[in-house]
Design a protein around this motif. Structure first.
Motif, short mmCIF file in Angstrom:
data_model
loop_
_atom_site.label_atom_id
_atom_site.label_comp_id
_atom_site.label_asym_id
_atom_site.label_seq_id
_atom_site.Cartn_x
_atom_site.Cartn_y
_atom_site.Cartn_z
N LEU A 112 0.83 -1.20 0.00
CA LEU A 112 0.00 0.00 0.00
C LEU A 112 0.86 1.26 0.00
O LEU A 112 0.55 2.25 -0.68
CB LEU A 112 -0.93 0.00 1.21
CG LEU A 112 -2.07 -1.04 1.18
CD1 LEU A 112 -2.76 -1.11 2.53
CD2 LEU A 112 -3.08 -0.72 0.08
N ALA A 117 -1.01 4.62 -1.59
CA ALA A 117 -2.40 4.53 -1.16
C ALA A 117 -2.52 5.06 0.26
O ALA A 117 -1.79 4.62 1.16
CB ALA A 117 -2.88 3.08 -1.23
N ILE A 120 -8.24 3.92 1.79
CA ILE A 120 -8.47 2.60 1.19
C ILE A 120 -9.84 2.03 1.54
O ILE A 120 -10.41 2.32 2.60
CB ILE A 120 -7.37 1.60 1.61
CG1 ILE A 120 -7.34 1.43 3.14
CG2 ILE A 120 -6.02 2.05 1.08
CD1 ILE A 120 -6.36 0.37 3.61
N ALA A 179 -11.47 6.49 -2.73
CA ALA A 179 -10.49 5.43 -2.46
C ALA A 179 -9.29 5.53 -3.39
O ALA A 179 -9.44 5.64 -4.61
CB ALA A 179 -11.15 4.07 -2.60
N ALA A 181 -7.07 3.03 -3.26
CA ALA A 181 -6.78 1.62 -3.55
C ALA A 181 -7.82 0.75 -2.86
O ALA A 181 -8.52 1.18 -1.94
CB ALA A 181 -5.38 1.24 -3.06
N PHE A 183 -8.07 -2.95 -0.89
CA PHE A 183 -7.33 -4.05 -0.28
C PHE A 183 -8.31 -5.19 -0.01
O PHE A 183 -9.29 -5.02 0.71
CB PHE A 183 -6.65 -3.60 1.00
CG PHE A 183 -6.13 -4.74 1.86
CD1 PHE A 183 -5.47 -5.82 1.28
CD2 PHE A 183 -6.29 -4.72 3.24
CE1 PHE A 183 -5.00 -6.87 2.06
CE2 PHE A 183 -5.82 -5.76 4.02
CZ PHE A 183 -5.18 -6.84 3.44
#
Length: 237
Positions: A112, A117, A120, A179, A181, A183
């Motif tokens: 990340l 990022a 998230i 966002a 990224a 996960f």
């Protein structure tokens, strides 16, 4: 000789049916994967903490195979004790077997960070209790968790039976423009088939437990292979 380029040792929960298969299918030529197991049936705080006490024993067995790197392959099992728990766990195993160790939680944090990022969305198969622990862990490491969505499953064998499209659909339905990224958490959740599609459809990097684990383990072994099918993380870094 198998493993002429390097031998990777993997420690997984006994009920994990996914991680070694995903890693084996994408392992670069010349590398070999060797697996040891720790007892766990349900993804609960009690069982996860109990499982960790068996990690050093599993690592000793892997050392007999001459592995050069050990991967503690459990996301919840490496964050359940809070911030720095994964580092303490890695250090304890290393001290016992004198082999370098990384955990899935360390790999996720590093992935990340390298993808820049900060905010998230987290997708998991876990219960609300485990999700709360994960949220606290990620926030303690400097990330903003915009939302964390789980499937409420304790039975780890059941998690391994989930189809990849279930994680894809949950991620897509939960996505928000803020966002940086996504996960997708859990080493027993199949994700490799959906990483590219999610990145193309949503326009942000996707990090998954097994993808990040493989990425960091290979780089710790000085294997810089690019695997574009596994998303931006493997294509760019």
């Amino acid at each position: 000789m198998y493993g002429w380029r390097g031998r990777l040792g993997l420690i997984v929960p006994s009920s994990n049916t996914t991680m070694e298969m995903e890693l084996h299918n994408y392992l670069p030529e010349g590398l070999s994967l060797h697996t040891a197991r720790m007892p766990l049936r349900n993804v609960t705080e009690e069982e996860l903490l109990s499982m960790a006490s068996m990690a050093a024993d599993a690592a000793r067995l892997l050392k007999d195979a001459g592995v050069e790197q050990i991967l503690y392959g459990c996301t919840s099992g490496s964050f359940i004790g809070g911030k720095d728990y994964e580092k303490e766990l890695e250090a304890k195993i290393e001290e016992e077997v004198k082999v370098p160790v990384v955990s899935t939680s360390t790999a996720v944090i590093e992935a990340l960070k390298i993808l820049d990022a900060q905010s998230i969305l987290v997708i998991t198969p876990y219960t609300d209790e485990i999700n709360q622990r994960e949220k606290e862990f990620l926030e303690a490491n400097g990330f903003e968790v915009l939302d964390i969505r789980g499937l409420g499953i304790e039975d780890n064998l059941r998690i391994g039976k989930l189809e990849p499209y279930e994680a894809y659909r949950l991620a897509k339905a939960s996505f928000m423009d803020e966002a940086d990224a996504i996960f997708i958490s859990c080493t027993n959740l199949r994700t490799f088939e959906i990483i590219e599609a999610l990145e193309e459809d949503l326009g942000v990097p996707v990090v998954t437990s097994n993808q990040a684990s493989l990425w960091l383990a290979l780089r710790e072994m000085d294997v810089m292979e690019r695997i574009p099918e596994l998303g931006n993380l493997f294509a760019e870094y």
